[in-house]
Design an enzyme around this catalytic site. Structure first.
Site, PDB file in Angstrom:
ATOM      1  CB  SER A 107       3.277  20.705  -0.428  1.00 60.12           C
ATOM      2  OG  SER A 107       4.606  20.349  -0.278  1.00 60.12           O
ATOM      3  N   GLY A 108       3.532  19.115   2.570  1.00 67.45           N
ATOM      4  CA  GLY A 108       4.065  19.244   3.926  1.00 67.45           C
ATOM      5  C   GLY A 108       3.056  18.856   4.990  1.00 67.45           C
ATOM      6  CB  THR A 112       5.278  11.100   2.073  1.00 65.85           C
ATOM      7  OG1 THR A 112       4.912  11.837   0.913  1.00 65.85           O
ATOM      8  CG2 THR A 112       6.244  10.025   1.718  1.00 65.85           C
ATOM      9  CG  ASN A 157       7.709  18.340   2.899  1.00 68.02           C
ATOM     10  OD1 ASN A 157       8.587  18.131   3.728  1.00 68.02           O
ATOM     11  ND2 ASN A 157       6.860  17.424   2.481  1.00 68.02           N
ATOM     12  CB  SER A 160       8.277  18.524  -1.158  1.00 62.58           C
ATOM     13  OG  SER A 160       7.062  18.619  -1.821  1.00 62.58           O
ATOM     14  CB  SER A 161       6.124  13.360  -2.761  1.00 59.52           C
ATOM     15  OG  SER A 161       6.137  12.965  -1.428  1.00 59.52           O
ATOM     16  N   GLY A 387      -1.652  17.355  -2.911  1.00 56.95           N
ATOM     17  CA  GLY A 387      -2.928  17.954  -2.520  1.00 56.95           C
ATOM     18  C   GLY A 387      -3.224  19.167  -3.376  1.00 56.95           C
ATOM     19  CD  GLU A 389       1.008  21.804  -5.628  1.00 52.61           C
ATOM     20  OE1 GLU A 389       1.282  22.364  -6.698  1.00 52.61           O
ATOM     21  OE2 GLU A 389       1.748  20.954  -5.085  1.00 52.61           O
TER      22      GLU A 389
HETATM   23  N1  LIG Z   1       3.036  11.847  11.906  1.00 57.28           N
HETATM   24  C1  LIG Z   1       4.118  12.591  11.885  1.00 57.28           C
HETATM   25  N2  LIG Z   1       4.938  12.594  12.950  1.00 57.28           N
HETATM   26  C2  LIG Z   1       6.054  13.342  12.936  1.00 57.28           C
HETATM   27  N3  LIG Z   1       6.432  14.137  11.913  1.00 57.28           N
HETATM   28  C3  LIG Z   1       5.657  14.168  10.818  1.00 57.28           C
HETATM   29  C4  LIG Z   1       4.461  13.386  10.744  1.00 57.28           C
HETATM   30  N4  LIG Z   1       3.915  13.618   9.551  1.00 57.28           N
HETATM   31  C5  LIG Z   1       4.727  14.505   8.904  1.00 57.28           C
HETATM   32  N5  LIG Z   1       5.785  14.807   9.670  1.00 57.28           N
HETATM   33  C6  LIG Z   1       6.881  15.758   9.331  1.00 57.28           C
HETATM   34  O1  LIG Z   1       6.465  16.574   8.279  1.00 57.28           O
HETATM   35  C7  LIG Z   1       7.323  16.480   7.153  1.00 57.28           C
HETATM   36  C8  LIG Z   1       6.507  16.541   5.872  1.00 57.28           C
HETATM   37  O2  LIG Z   1       5.714  15.401   5.736  1.00 57.28           O
HETATM   38  P1  LIG Z   1       5.456  14.671   4.361  1.00 57.28           P
HETATM   39  O3  LIG Z   1       6.688  14.601   3.577  1.00 57.28           O
HETATM   40  O4  LIG Z   1       4.752  13.426   4.660  1.00 57.28           O
HETATM   41  O5  LIG Z   1       4.523  15.690   3.673  1.00 57.28           O
HETATM   42  P2  LIG Z   1       3.685  15.484   2.336  1.00 57.28           P
HETATM   43  O6  LIG Z   1       2.275  15.725   2.651  1.00 57.28           O
HETATM   44  O7  LIG Z   1       4.030  14.178   1.738  1.00 57.28           O
HETATM   45  O8  LIG Z   1       4.214  16.679   1.452  1.00 57.28           O
HETATM   46  P3  LIG Z   1       4.454  16.720  -0.102  1.00 57.28           P
HETATM   47  O9  LIG Z   1       3.131  16.861  -0.745  1.00 57.28           O
HETATM   48  O10 LIG Z   1       5.302  17.904  -0.285  1.00 57.28           O
HETATM   49  O11 LIG Z   1       5.132  15.467  -0.450  1.00 57.28           O
HETATM   50  C9  LIG Z   1       8.016  15.154   7.312  1.00 57.28           C
HETATM   51  O12 LIG Z   1       9.281  15.198   6.740  1.00 57.28           O
HETATM   52  C10 LIG Z   1       8.098  15.022   8.832  1.00 57.28           C
HETATM   53  O13 LIG Z   1       9.223  15.717   9.314  1.00 57.28           O
HETATM   54 MG   LIG Z   2       5.026  13.581   0.161  1.00 54.25          MG
END
Ligand SMILES: Nc1ncnc2c1ncn2[C@@H]1O[C@H](COP(=O)(O)OP(=O)(O)OP(=O)(O)O)[C@@H](O)[C@H]1O
Ligand SMILES: [Mg+2]
Length: 1108
Positions: A107-108, A112, A157, A160-161, A387, A389
């Site tokens: 997560s984070g 996404t 995050n 977070s999704s 991912g 956990e």
């Molecule tokens: N390529 C990137 N460039 C800039 N910021 C990023 C990038 N990737 C992620 N981030 C930052 O990290 C934060 C978390 O990313 P994201 O929501 O994609 O995580 P995730 O893997 O989908 O987590 P979760 O499993 O909780 O959904 C985003 O809100 C953004 O601020």
């Molecule tokens: Mg996500």
């Protein structure tokens, strides 16, 4: 010219981990850190992309970057997510291979974001056009909607999704997007009712309360204050950098773009509001007489509002929170719920409501974005799933999430190896077996249908009798106890008996990514995921479109006593479908890594990254990739890159590329076991060999650069010298030319000076001679002029004298002649001129007068009295004569336009005027009245039908008159008829003839001079009619009546002319007596009619009011 670059150029650290030398966890980590510190967040492992979350926006996603990576080979540029997206898109479009992009990470870590980057890249490079752009927009706009309802702020995050998402994007044969299908996995619905410390509920709740208008909130019966709702955690309601109000607008807009109708949108918001209201319902104890505790709702206001929102009958829901109906076969039993159970029921309802709403949203979006054509599609799937956990406290959710990741790892290994193997076969390279850890055994531990953990859980949940989480753990201990990846304190494996890191209510699984400890508490309940039937039936009864769709099992017509499938079973089934789907596609991997726990840029926490590298199996990944050959490259780019290392291939190799590479490798004496020749690629076993080649290339490039520099410098100096020489010649030529030009200019100006002096001297000499000649000519001319002057003046004087004399003679002669003529003609002149002038003047005046009169004549109306003013006194007679003539003429003109009827009328009027004008005061008032004659319309009126039949002749006048009674002077109404021969008096009512008198018997008529209507008709003495005496009558149409009577007398040839006497006193014969009728004037009264009174036997006095 296109510049050929390679991944190996300008690399910070190693761009592809496969080339890492030596390969250890530390060097792996060091390489990642090195690249991260230089803003290189992407690194490859072969075709897998590792992505480190930068936690800040980097300028690497611009449209220029998209163009840079567009249509370039994967290893041509530095690692980037766009390279992977481009590779996937091109092989989908050009090679017709369905693709899937698997994004994993904790997560984070940026999964996404990565999925959105891939989608935006594909949207940017695929076709354009109105329809295609609409599809793209809808696909992209589905993200904000799902994020609002499925994402939440967690400690890891801020966005977070809380659900897994797999999206298939469908393309046509040209590579233009046609639509998509989204599948969602396991929404974390427990978050709806409870959030861990420091976390929030799903975004939409906060967005709705912050962003909706006051009016919308009022409609939804909500207040803006978060603290009013039990389900919203307050400690982290506001999130830094998150504008809920603005996001609400974005979500609304996105929903509209995706195709939600306004009423659907409202229904969705109503459900969200209902969940918030549901959270505020609280319960209290109520003891019943049988000693059983029963729950009652504390404050019914929230319940009422919620029921109003969803159109549910309040009593139904209230009952569902207090009682539970249990059905077994044909029996139905109702049990009461205690307070704890009521709270459970409430939360279960809220969770179910929200998760079903979420699934409905996904279905609804799918409806909008699905491809419109049935033609064959190519598909690109993007999987953004939670991912691995590992928390301190892991429960059922972590268990299923980690199971999903095990499956993904399995498919990853399977597909990577398959791909590797396929490439070897394709290239004709001998396959050497690769040692790797296969996690199929762990998957089996979880999903085996007979003795897998999920099957055990289901069995326990469906078993009759008391079922608890502990009985489930006991079952696991007996059945899975001996599995080498299962650990539990009470398992058959005695080595865990003393393991204090393993509590009694937990079990541990050795996942491929590490060991995870699961607490069994809640497993059974969460797997059951039960909602009391009373509640689902209450929801189905709601008068709300969406609710009916969400709770179909509540339909009493479809009561199903069978238990619904468990959560574990459903998840296993959907993971199974997903895996089958992924296996049919060409996989592309993005492994996301989170560099720190603080969500901050520039921090790289070694331990955290090391942990992720290990459980994502990245080292394993590199090893698998390197197990055979670490590096491979097609012959053409390989020869292009290294051809400078061999004299025979440098600078050009004319033969096939493969032979060139063979010559090159032979020349470099690379040991044969270090590489193999494939059909189109060279395979290099060890990265060291590649680095040796790279090092040699670098050296060679240096030498080549020196050589190029040397030649270039020589060429530069030589060309500079030649240039200087050439310049010197040019400069010298220019200078000589300049000097000669200057000298020539000097000589030229000296010559000009000498020339000018000589010419001056010659000119002056000539001038002097010419001047002398001119003076001589001038002197001669002057003398001649004087002489001619004297001569001329003398002659002029003589001529003047002569002319004077001639003039004097002429004047004297004229005077004398004039005198003579005047004397002769004086006697004629005066007499003739005076008369002529007079006649002329008179003629002119008359002419002017007539012309003036012609232009100012009055109108043609005979009653127009105007006439121009007389201009001269002497024209007085003419002027009035002309006026008379003009008047007569226009009267004649006027008369000539008369019809015979009109003429008769006017004649009659004329006759009246002759009789009465200036004689009787009544006359002027009659002038305007048309003489209608038949006032009674005797022939038409049925009332007088009888009377009209007795009269044979034409009726000239019919009117009502008053017959004056001699005795009292009062009048009696009588009809008066006048024909050519008679006049008749008849009764007005009956129409009976009272008297009919032949007109010859009437000798005269007497009237007064005044304005009354009295008249006496005097009869011939001795005639038969005169027996009763004369008639004294009064009529409103006196003038007309008398005129007509007189006219009949005049026109009838055999009658004598009727006399008309006009006087204020006359005698009337009544039988034997003569009575005097006297008219006197009285002052005006109210009624202005004349009245008659008898004064004595011989006198009737008629008072006539004075007319004003
Ligand atoms: N390529 C990137 N460039 C800039 N910021 C990023 C990038 N990737 C992620 N981030 C930052 O990290 C934060 C978390 O990313 P994201 O929501 O994609 O995580 P995730 O893997 O989908 O987590 P979760 O499993 O909780 O959904 C985003 O809100 C953004 O601020
Ligand atoms: Mg996500």
């Amino acid at each position: 010219m296109e510049v050929k670059t390679s991944l190996l150029d300008n690399m910070i650290g190693v761009g592809d981990m496969v080339l890492l030398e030596p390969l250890t966890a530390d060097s792996f980590l060091e390489n990642l850190r090195n690249r991260f510190d230089h803003n290189e967040i992407y690194t490859y492992i072969g075709s897998v992309v590792i992505s480190l979350n930068p936690y800040r926006s980097l300028p690497i996603y611009t449209p220029d970057k998209v163009e840079e990576y567009r249509n370039r080979n994967f290893y041509e540029l530095s690692p980037h997510i766009y390279a992977l997206a481009d590779e996937a898109y091109r092989s989908l479009r050009d090679q017709d291979k369905d693709q899937c992009i698997l994004i994993t990470g904790e997560s984070g870590a940026g999964k996404t974001e990565a999925s959105k980057l891939v989608m935006s890249y594909v949207a940017a490079v695929c076709g354009k056009g109105q329809e295609v752009n609409k599809v793209k927009e809808q696909l992209l706009q589905s993200n904000p909607v799902l994020e609002a309802f499925g994402n939440a702020k967690t400690v890891r995050n801020d966005n977070s999704s809380r659900f897994g998402k797999y999206m298939d994007i469908e393309f046509d044969f040209k590579g233009d997007p046609l639509g998509g299908v989204i599948s969602n996995y396991l929404l974390e619905k427990s978050r709806v009712v409870k959030q861990p410390r420091g976390e929030r509920n799903f975004h939409i709740f906060y967005q709705l309360l912050s962003g909706a208008s006051d009016e919308t909130l009022k409609k939804l019966k909500l207040e803006r204050d978060f603290s009013k709702y039990n389900y919203l955690s307050l400690d982290s309601a506001a999130v830094n950098g998150l504008d809920d109000a603005a996001n609400f607008r974005t979500v609304r807009n996105a929903m509209q773009i995706v195709g939600f109708m306004e009423d659907e949108l409202h229904s969705v918001l109503e459900l969200v509001a209902a969940v918030l209201k549901l959270g505020n319902i609280e319960f209290k104890h109520e003891s019943r007489c049988n000693g059983i505790d029963e729950s009652r709702i504390k404050d019914k206001n929230d319940l009422k509002e919620m029921c109003e929102l969803l159109g549910i009958e309040q009593s139904v829901l209230e009952r569902a929170f207090s009682y539970r109906t249990v059905e077994a076969k044909l029996e139905k039993m109702s049990t009461t719920l205690n307070v704890a159970q009521a709270y459970c029921a409430r939360d279960a309802l809220a969770k179910n409501l929200y998760s079903r709403l979420f699934s409905w949203l996904v279905t609804r979006i799918n409806e909008s974005i699905k491809a419109q054509t049935k033609a064959r599609h190519k598909v690109m799937g993007v999987l953004d799933i939670y991912g691995f956990e590992i928390f301190e406290d892991n429960s059922f959710e972590q268990f299923v999430i980690n199971y999903c990741n095990e499956k993904l790892q399995q498919i990853f290994i399977e597909l990577t190896l398959r791909e590797e193997q396929e490439e070897y076969v394709r290239e004709g390279i001998e396959w050497t077996n690769i040692e790797y850890f296969n996690n199929a055994i762990i998957c089996d531990l979880i999903e085996n249908n007979q003795n897998g953990i999920l099957a055990m859980l289901d069995e326990e949940c469906l078993r009759p009798g008391t079922v608890t989480d502990e009985t489930f753990l006991d079952k696991l201990n007996t059945i899975c106890g001996e599995h080498q990846h299962f650990e539990s304190r009470l398992s058959k494996n005695s080595k865990f008996l003393t393991d204090h890191s393993l509590p009694h209510n937990c079990f541990r699984i050795q996942h491929y990514a590490g060991k995870v400890l699961y607490r069994v508490e809640g497993f059974v309940d969460k797997n059951n995921d039960l909602l009391y039937r009373d509640l689902s039936q209450a929801m189905f009864k709601a008068n709300h479109n969406l609710m009916k769709q969400l709770f179909p099992e509540g339909n009493p017509a479809k009561v199903n006593l069978k238990r619904p499938p468990t959560a574990g079973f459903q998840f296993k089934a959907s993971v199974g479908t997903l895996m089958k789907n992924l296996q049919t596609k060409n996989p592309n991997y993005i492994r996301c890594i989170k560099p720190n726990d603080k969500k901050t840029p520039h921090i790289f926490t070694d331990s955290l990254v090391r942990h992720q590298v290990s459980y994502l199996g990245l080292m394993e990944n590199v090893r698998v990739r390197r197990a055979g050959y670490a590096f491979r490259q097609p012959y053409e780019p390989c020869l292009e890159r290294y051809k400078m290392l061999c004299r025979r291939t440098w600078p050009h190799w004319r033969g096939p590329a493969r032979e060139g590479v063979e010559v090159l490798m032979g020349d470099l004496q690379v040991p044969h076991e270090e590489f193999s020749y494939g059909r189109s690629k060279i395979f290099i076993r060890n990265p060291r060999t590649l680095f040796f080649l790279e090092e040699r290339r670098r050296q060679c490039l240096r030498d080549l650069a020196t050589l190029i520099q040397k030649i270039y410098r020589g060429w530069k100096c030589c060309s500079r010298f030649l240039l200087l020489k050439k310049s010197q010649v040019v400069v010298a030529a220019w200078y000589r030319r300049y000097a000669q030009q200057k000298k020539y200019q000097q000589i030229k100006s000296a010559t000009t000076v000498v020339q000018s002096y000589t010419r001056g001297w010659q000119a002056r000499k000539l001038l002097r001679e010419l001047k002398y000649q001119k003076k001589c000519e001038k002197a001669a001319t002057t003398i001649a002029a004087y002489w001619h002057g004297t001569q001329a003046r003398r002659e002029l004087r003589r001529l003047k004298e002569e002319a004077r004399r001639r003039h004097a003679v002429a004047v004297i002669w004229a005077y004398w002649k004039g005198l003579k003529v005047r004397r002769e003609y004086r006697k004629f002149f005066r007499a003739n001129a005076g008369k002529k002038i007079y006649n002329f003047a008179i003629q002119r005046i008359a002419q002017k007068y007539f012309l003036g009169l012609k232009s100012s004549l009055p109108s043609m109306s005979p009653i127009d009295k105007s006439w121009p003013v007389r201009p001269y006194v002497f024209l007085d007679g003419v002027h009035s004569e002309l006026r008379r003539i003009f008047h007569l003429w226009r009267c004649k003109k006027y008369r000539s336009e008369f019809t015979s009827e009109k003429k008769a009328v006017f004649e009659e009027k004329l006759e009246a005027s002759e009789l009465f004008k200036d004689k009787k005061t009544l006359y002027p008032s009659s002038v305007n009245q048309p003489f209608k004659g038949d006032y009674l319309e005797i022939s038409k009126n049925p009332k007088y039908q009888k009377l009209s039949s007795t009269v044979d002749e034409k009726v000239l006048l019919a009117d009502v008159v008053n017959k004056i009674n001699r005795a009292n002077g009062k009048g009696t109404a009588r009809i008066f008829l006048l024909t050519k021969k008679n006049f008749i008096l008849a009764d007005q009512k009956t129409g009976q003839v009272k008297a009919s008198v032949p007109l010859p018997d009437v000798t005269s008529v007497s009237v007064s001079t005044q304005s009354d209507g009295f008249f006496a008709l005097k009869l011939r003495e001795g005639s038969a009619s005169a027996v009763k005496g004369d008639f004294l009558l009064s009529s409103e149409h006196l003038i007309e009546l008398i005129t007509k009577l007189h006219h009949v007398g005049v026109t009838a040839a055999d009658q004598e002319q009727l006399n008309v006497d006009i006087s204020d006193e006359f005698l009337v014969q009544f039988k034997q007596d003569k009575v005097c009728v006297k008219f006197i004037q009285t002052p005006p009264k109210n009624g202005n009619g004349a009245s008659c009174k008898r004064r004595n036997n011989r006198l009737l006095e008629v008072s006539v009011p004075l007319t004003v």
